[in-house]
Design a protein around this motif. Structure first.
Motif, mmCIF file in Angstrom:
data_model
loop_
_atom_site.group_PDB
_atom_site.id
_atom_site.type_symbol
_atom_site.label_atom_id
_atom_site.label_comp_id
_atom_site.label_asym_id
_atom_site.label_seq_id
_atom_site.Cartn_x
_atom_site.Cartn_y
_atom_site.Cartn_z
ATOM 1 N N GLY A 203 0.806 -1.221 0.000
ATOM 2 C CA GLY A 203 0.000 0.000 0.000
ATOM 3 C C GLY A 203 0.839 1.271 0.000
ATOM 4 O O GLY A 203 0.341 2.335 -0.376
ATOM 5 N N THR A 204 2.103 1.184 0.412
ATOM 6 C CA THR A 204 2.950 2.384 0.375
ATOM 7 C C THR A 204 3.417 2.661 -1.060
ATOM 8 O O THR A 204 3.730 3.793 -1.402
ATOM 9 C CB THR A 204 4.188 2.256 1.290
ATOM 10 O OG1 THR A 204 5.018 1.201 0.781
ATOM 11 C CG2 THR A 204 3.802 1.932 2.720
ATOM 12 N N LEU A 205 3.470 1.621 -1.885
ATOM 13 C CA LEU A 205 3.901 1.796 -3.278
ATOM 14 C C LEU A 205 2.710 2.014 -4.203
ATOM 15 O O LEU A 205 2.867 2.516 -5.320
ATOM 16 C CB LEU A 205 4.688 0.557 -3.731
ATOM 17 C CG LEU A 205 6.035 0.373 -3.000
ATOM 18 C CD1 LEU A 205 6.588 -1.019 -3.231
ATOM 19 C CD2 LEU A 205 7.036 1.420 -3.463
ATOM 20 N N LEU A 206 1.533 1.593 -3.760
ATOM 21 C CA LEU A 206 0.304 1.726 -4.547
ATOM 22 C C LEU A 206 -0.793 2.267 -3.623
ATOM 23 O O LEU A 206 -1.640 1.513 -3.138
ATOM 24 C CB LEU A 206 -0.124 0.348 -5.085
ATOM 25 C CG LEU A 206 0.730 -0.240 -6.198
ATOM 26 C CD1 LEU A 206 0.444 -1.728 -6.343
ATOM 27 C CD2 LEU A 206 0.450 0.476 -7.513
ATOM 28 N N PRO A 207 -0.766 3.591 -3.349
ATOM 29 C CA PRO A 207 -1.696 4.153 -2.361
ATOM 30 C C PRO A 207 -3.164 3.857 -2.677
ATOM 31 O O PRO A 207 -3.991 3.764 -1.764
ATOM 32 C CB PRO A 207 -1.415 5.652 -2.413
ATOM 33 C CG PRO A 207 -0.049 5.771 -3.015
ATOM 34 C CD PRO A 207 0.153 4.580 -3.899
ATOM 35 N N GLU A 208 -3.514 3.674 -3.975
ATOM 36 C CA GLU A 208 -4.926 3.432 -4.326
ATOM 37 C C GLU A 208 -5.442 2.128 -3.724
ATOM 38 O O GLU A 208 -6.633 1.961 -3.494
ATOM 39 C CB GLU A 208 -5.112 3.348 -5.846
ATOM 40 C CG GLU A 208 -4.705 4.589 -6.605
ATOM 41 C CD GLU A 208 -3.277 4.530 -7.106
ATOM 42 O OE1 GLU A 208 -2.395 4.009 -6.375
ATOM 43 O OE2 GLU A 208 -3.020 5.008 -8.217
ATOM 44 N N ILE A 209 -4.530 1.197 -3.480
ATOM 45 C CA ILE A 209 -4.952 -0.114 -2.978
ATOM 46 C C ILE A 209 -4.867 -0.178 -1.446
ATOM 47 O O ILE A 209 -5.404 -1.087 -0.818
ATOM 48 C CB ILE A 209 -4.091 -1.231 -3.638
ATOM 49 C CG1 ILE A 209 -4.792 -2.586 -3.622
ATOM 50 C CG2 ILE A 209 -2.738 -1.385 -3.001
ATOM 51 C CD1 ILE A 209 -5.782 -2.715 -4.719
ATOM 52 N N ASP A 210 -4.208 0.823 -0.872
ATOM 53 C CA ASP A 210 -3.943 0.785 0.570
ATOM 54 C C ASP A 210 -5.199 0.583 1.427
ATOM 55 O O ASP A 210 -5.182 -0.208 2.376
ATOM 56 C CB ASP A 210 -3.184 2.056 0.986
ATOM 57 C CG ASP A 210 -2.516 1.891 2.332
ATOM 58 O OD1 ASP A 210 -1.987 0.786 2.581
ATOM 59 O OD2 ASP A 210 -2.550 2.830 3.141
ATOM 60 N N PRO A 211 -6.330 1.266 1.111
ATOM 61 C CA PRO A 211 -7.510 1.078 1.967
ATOM 62 C C PRO A 211 -8.024 -0.361 1.998
ATOM 63 O O PRO A 211 -8.740 -0.752 2.924
ATOM 64 C CB PRO A 211 -8.559 1.997 1.321
ATOM 65 C CG PRO A 211 -7.772 2.983 0.512
ATOM 66 C CD PRO A 211 -6.542 2.276 0.067
#
Ligand SMILES: Cc1cc2nc3c(=O)[nH]c(=O)nc-3n(C[C@H](O)[C@H](O)[C@H](O)COP(=O)(O)OP(=O)(O)OC[C@H]3O[C@@H](n4cnc5c(N)ncnc54)[C@H](O)[C@@H]3O)c2cc1C
Length: 372
Positions: A203-211
């Motif tokens: 999630g730190t590399l792909l913020p859109e997926i973090d949630p």
């Protein structure tokens, strides 16, 4: 310019690097910590592999492929990586997980037996099982020698030409025209394709997926038996008590200690669980409660405990797929705490996706898009 950069060299990234390199791709693997570190999700001597899957039939094609690849790895390495101990899935008689395990066994034509509590007690008096419980037994379940497997995959990747760099955190990445740029403290690297296998850090590399991702602290413990016995004939088992959690237990063979963990453990979740905290007495008490209840003869002296982390998705299903609208970027790895057994199949899938090949297994149930 590399063909593919793989970020993260835990089990999934190591498997992806190996599968990419053996296909002739020029691969660069980047890992923030040292080789074989214990700060992700893949370290430790063993992991369980279950031949029937209480999580559901959706995993069976990937599991079948993983079994085939574990066998291929054993042939290639000359090492035993999968020790078939047999495995029991135990739960209250009417639990959905048992129905799932049974359905997988039947539809997949997998060798299995359905056992009532009395039969389990007769075969394995060391397992303390009250009436009202039942089990699905699969003779081909067992233990994977996970540290050996991880080391072997990295060695095989290097032998096939992959460059693997450790102590090299990736600080950012972006699309730049037709290629991808990846930043590290040592400079910027470029590749045609990117595989993100960053586990708890995805999630730190792909913020859109973090949630959609939750990092959960896990602790596993190794305990000596109370009377010096060795559990050489006891299968690995997981047991759903019906009230809370699910214990997974690898009874100690050949004089080794018994390993136990509890899905969900103490319920500690959140980004700070990427770092976690060292195991303590509360962790030991939670694990001992499982041994006392299900395998009391293993509830002896504590050998040691290790912390680890699960990265769970909101629907608890894996993510394996290309980024919607950009098939140059593949995401694999957040595997909700049960991914190791699939590592070679996930590595193969990552390589196939990154190189634009058709995949051996239908990956649509694991697509990224469901979270965006
Ligand atoms: C206690 C425990 C018990 C388990 N038991 C089982 C079991 O019995 N059977 C089973 O099948 N599965 C089991 N699992 C699950 C399985 O181990 C995991 O699903 C699997 O290891 C996840 O591998 P990974 O490569 O996705 O993650 P990781 O091993 O965490 O690898 C991700 C890597 O990416 C690196 N990274 C992250 N961000 C960056 C960055 N910015 N730059 C560079 N590198 C980066 C990390 O340092 C890490 O090394 C267990 C997990 C735990 C924690």
């Amino acid at each position: 310019m590399h063909d593919v950069i793989v970020i993260g060299l835990g089990a999934m990234g190591s498997a992806a690097a190996w599968q990419l390199a053996r296909r002739g791709a020029r691969v660069l693997g980047l890992e923030q910590f040292g080789e074989g570190h214990d700060r992700g999700s893949s370290h430790g001597r063993t992991r369980v592999i279950r031949r029937v899957y209480s999580e559901g039939e959706v995993y069976m094609p990937l599991l079948n492929r993983a079994y085939a690849l574990w066998a291929a790895m054993e042939r290639e390495s000359g090492e035993t990586l999968l020790v078939r101990t047999g495995g029991l899935d135990i739960a209250p008689r009417d639990a959905a997980s048992l129905a799932n395990a049974h359905a997988c066994a039947v539809s997949g034509d997998v060798a299995h037996e359905v056992l009532d509590a009395a039969t389990v007690r007769l075969r394995h008096p060391e397992i303390s099982l009250p009436d009202g419980f039942a089990a699905v037994y699969a003779p081909d379940s067992g233990q994977l020698r996970s540290d050996h497997a991880n080391t072997w995959m990295r060695t095989a990747a290097r032998s096939a030409g992959a460059l693997l760099r450790f102590g090299t955190p990736v600080t950012g990445w972006r699309k730049h025209g037709t290629h991808i740029e990846v930043d590290t403290a040592a400079g910027t690297e470029s590749a045609h394709r990117l595989v993100i296998a960053a586990g708890a850090w995805a999630g730190t590399l792909l913020p859109e997926i973090d949630p959609a991702l939750t990092v959960e602290r896990q602790v596993v413990g190794w305990f000596e038996s109370v009377d010096g016995r060795s559990f050489d004939d006891t299968p690995v088992f997981q047991v759903e008590p019906g009230d809370r959690g699910r214990f997974y237990i690898q009874p100690g063979r050949g004089g080794e200690s018994t390993k136990i963990g509890l899905y969900g453990h103490l319920g500690e979740r959140g980004p700070e669980m990427r770092a976690g905290r060292p195991p303590d007495a509360a962790d030991e008490a939670a694990l001992r409660a499982g041994l006392a209840r299900w395998l009391p003869a293993a509830n002896g002296r504590l050998e040691h405990m290790e912390q680890c982390r699960f990265t769970r998705t909101t629907d608890d299903r894996f993510i394996i797929g290309t980024w919607p609208g950009d098939d140059a970027v593949t995401l694999v790895s957040p595997c909700s705490g049960h991914g190791f057994k699939f590592a070679p199949a996930i590595g193969e899938a990552a390589a196939q996706l990154a190189l634009g090949e058709s995949t051996t297994v239908d990956l649509s149930p694991f697509a990224v898009a469901r979270f965006l």
